[in-house]
Write a protein that holds these residues in place. Structure first.
Motif, PDB file in Angstrom:
ATOM      1  N   PRO A  26      34.897  49.827  12.511  1.00 42.81           N
ATOM      2  CA  PRO A  26      34.745  48.321  12.670  1.00 42.81           C
ATOM      3  C   PRO A  26      33.532  47.716  11.857  1.00 42.81           C
ATOM      4  CG  PRO A  26      33.378  49.455  14.143  1.00 42.81           C
ATOM      5  CD  PRO A  26      33.805  50.640  13.528  1.00 42.81           C
ATOM      6  N   LEU A  27      33.809  46.446  11.513  1.00 40.79           N
ATOM      7  CA  LEU A  27      32.926  45.591  10.789  1.00 40.79           C
ATOM      8  C   LEU A  27      31.831  45.286  11.681  1.00 40.79           C
ATOM      9  CD1 LEU A  27      32.158  43.422   8.469  1.00 40.79           C
ATOM     10  CD2 LEU A  27      33.265  41.978  10.013  1.00 40.79           C
ATOM     11  N   ALA A  67      34.742  57.112   0.666  1.00 42.31           N
ATOM     12  CA  ALA A  67      35.087  55.794   1.257  1.00 42.31           C
ATOM     13  C   ALA A  67      34.847  54.733   0.438  1.00 42.31           C
ATOM     14  CB  ALA A  67      34.023  55.881   2.648  1.00 42.31           C
ATOM     15  N   THR A  68      35.308  53.571   0.978  1.00 45.31           N
ATOM     16  CA  THR A  68      34.967  52.298   0.405  1.00 45.31           C
ATOM     17  C   THR A  68      34.236  51.642   1.657  1.00 45.31           C
ATOM     18  OG1 THR A  68      37.154  52.132  -0.944  1.00 45.31           O
ATOM     19  CG2 THR A  68      35.792  50.012  -0.436  1.00 45.31           C
ATOM     20  N   VAL A  69      33.161  50.824   1.056  1.00 44.23           N
ATOM     21  CA  VAL A  69      32.325  50.445   2.013  1.00 44.23           C
ATOM     22  C   VAL A  69      32.344  48.712   1.625  1.00 44.23           C
ATOM     23  CG1 VAL A  69      29.954  50.033   3.066  1.00 44.23           C
ATOM     24  CG2 VAL A  69      30.796  52.337   2.196  1.00 44.23           C
ATOM     25  N   ASP A  70      32.850  47.784   2.601  1.00 48.81           N
ATOM     26  CA  ASP A  70      32.970  46.282   2.257  1.00 48.81           C
ATOM     27  C   ASP A  70      31.759  45.902   2.667  1.00 48.81           C
ATOM     28  OD1 ASP A  70      35.576  46.337   1.117  1.00 48.81           O
ATOM     29  OD2 ASP A  70      36.774  46.436   3.175  1.00 48.81           O
ATOM     30  N   LEU A  71      31.093  45.276   1.814  1.00 55.72           N
ATOM     31  CA  LEU A  71      29.753  44.414   2.062  1.00 55.72           C
ATOM     32  C   LEU A  71      29.901  43.185   1.388  1.00 55.72           C
ATOM     33  CD1 LEU A  71      27.688  47.397   0.143  1.00 55.72           C
ATOM     34  CD2 LEU A  71      27.919  46.959   2.710  1.00 55.72           C
ATOM     35  N   VAL A 106      22.108  53.410   0.664  1.00 55.34           N
ATOM     36  CA  VAL A 106      21.186  52.947   1.220  1.00 55.34           C
ATOM     37  C   VAL A 106      21.546  51.535   1.894  1.00 55.34           C
ATOM     38  CG1 VAL A 106      18.715  52.076   1.339  1.00 55.34           C
ATOM     39  CG2 VAL A 106      19.438  54.203  -0.121  1.00 55.34           C
ATOM     40  N   LEU A 107      21.528  51.311   3.130  1.00 52.00           N
ATOM     41  CA  LEU A 107      21.909  49.966   3.705  1.00 52.00           C
ATOM     42  C   LEU A 107      20.916  49.271   4.343  1.00 52.00           C
ATOM     43  CD1 LEU A 107      25.415  51.051   5.029  1.00 52.00           C
ATOM     44  CD2 LEU A 107      25.024  49.852   3.088  1.00 52.00           C
ATOM     45  N   PRO A 108      20.362  48.067   3.933  1.00 50.44           N
ATOM     46  CA  PRO A 108      19.143  47.403   4.374  1.00 50.44           C
ATOM     47  C   PRO A 108      19.523  47.066   5.892  1.00 50.44           C
ATOM     48  CG  PRO A 108      19.623  46.706   2.191  1.00 50.44           C
ATOM     49  CD  PRO A 108      20.810  47.653   2.648  1.00 50.44           C
ATOM     50  N   ALA A 109      18.636  46.651   6.505  1.00 50.96           N
ATOM     51  CA  ALA A 109      18.843  46.394   7.993  1.00 50.96           C
ATOM     52  C   ALA A 109      19.560  44.959   7.841  1.00 50.96           C
ATOM     53  CB  ALA A 109      17.400  45.879   8.496  1.00 50.96           C
ATOM     54  N   ARG A 164      28.661  45.654   7.256  1.00 51.41           N
ATOM     55  CA  ARG A 164      29.592  46.965   6.648  1.00 51.41           C
ATOM     56  C   ARG A 164      30.776  47.105   7.351  1.00 51.41           C
ATOM     57  NH1 ARG A 164      25.172  50.510   8.719  1.00 51.41           N
ATOM     58  NH2 ARG A 164      23.979  48.966   8.025  1.00 51.41           N
ATOM     59  N   GLN A 165      31.713  47.578   6.528  1.00 52.27           N
ATOM     60  CA  GLN A 165      32.862  48.201   7.267  1.00 52.27           C
ATOM     61  C   GLN A 165      33.393  49.317   6.180  1.00 52.27           C
ATOM     62  OE1 GLN A 165      36.346  45.397   7.569  1.00 52.27           O
ATOM     63  NE2 GLN A 165      36.867  46.777   9.618  1.00 52.27           N
ATOM     64  N   PHE A 166      33.595  50.565   6.798  1.00 52.99           N
ATOM     65  CA  PHE A 166      33.801  51.719   6.092  1.00 52.99           C
ATOM     66  C   PHE A 166      35.536  52.016   6.367  1.00 52.99           C
ATOM     67  CE2 PHE A 166      29.561  52.473   6.524  1.00 52.99           C
ATOM     68  CZ  PHE A 166      29.057  53.342   5.666  1.00 52.99           C
TER      69      PHE A 166
END
Length: 136
Positions: A46-47, A63-67, A81-84, A88-90
């Motif tokens: 999920p987003l 994986a592709t991570v939509d940022l 590393v994903l900041p607070a 994201r959606q994997f």
């Protein structure tokens, strides 16, 4: 010093993946959560955003991570590393396994929810935050 045996690891299955909790506030740690994510081939998560920083290391697959700034592709051995408060959606074509660490408690929320009138623009836009079972 607590030891969490392999047989004591907590498994949580969602429609998108299986999370195996190795440590969390309810499982041997006071402020850190460590878990494994196994997402099946063709999976899409999920987003969402988390209100804490998280570190993801892929063990297998890709994986592709939509940022917000665009998609990022990660493969086995890569660390993300994903900041607070990063939306994201994997997604994965071939499936992946990753180990994830971050502070706990950590709450997921919908970054696309509408900001209530008068709310602080810097606050998460979703009134409902959820503490995922694998982080608790």
């Amino acid at each position: 010093m607590p030891v969490i045996r392999h047989a004591e690891a907590r498994r949580t299955e969602t429609p998108n993946a299986v999370m195996t909790t190795y440590a969390s506030p309810t499982q041997g740690s006071t402020g850190l959560a460590l878990w494994r994510v196994d997402m099946r081939a063709g999976g899409t998560g999920p987003l969402h955003a988390m209100d804490v920083e998280q570190v993801w290391t892929l063990l297998t697959g890709s994986a592709t991570v939509d940022l917000a700034e665009g998609p990022v592709t990660v493969a086995a051995g890569d660390t993300l590393v994903l900041p607070a408060d990063t939306a994201r959606q994997f997604t994965t074509a071939d499936g992946f396994a990753a180990v994830v660490a971050g502070p706990s408690p950590a709450h997921a929320y919908n970054p696309d929810a509408v900001t209530p009138e008068g709310a602080c623009a810097m606050a998460p836009r979703d009134a409902e935050r959820v503490l995922p079972a694998w982080i608790a």
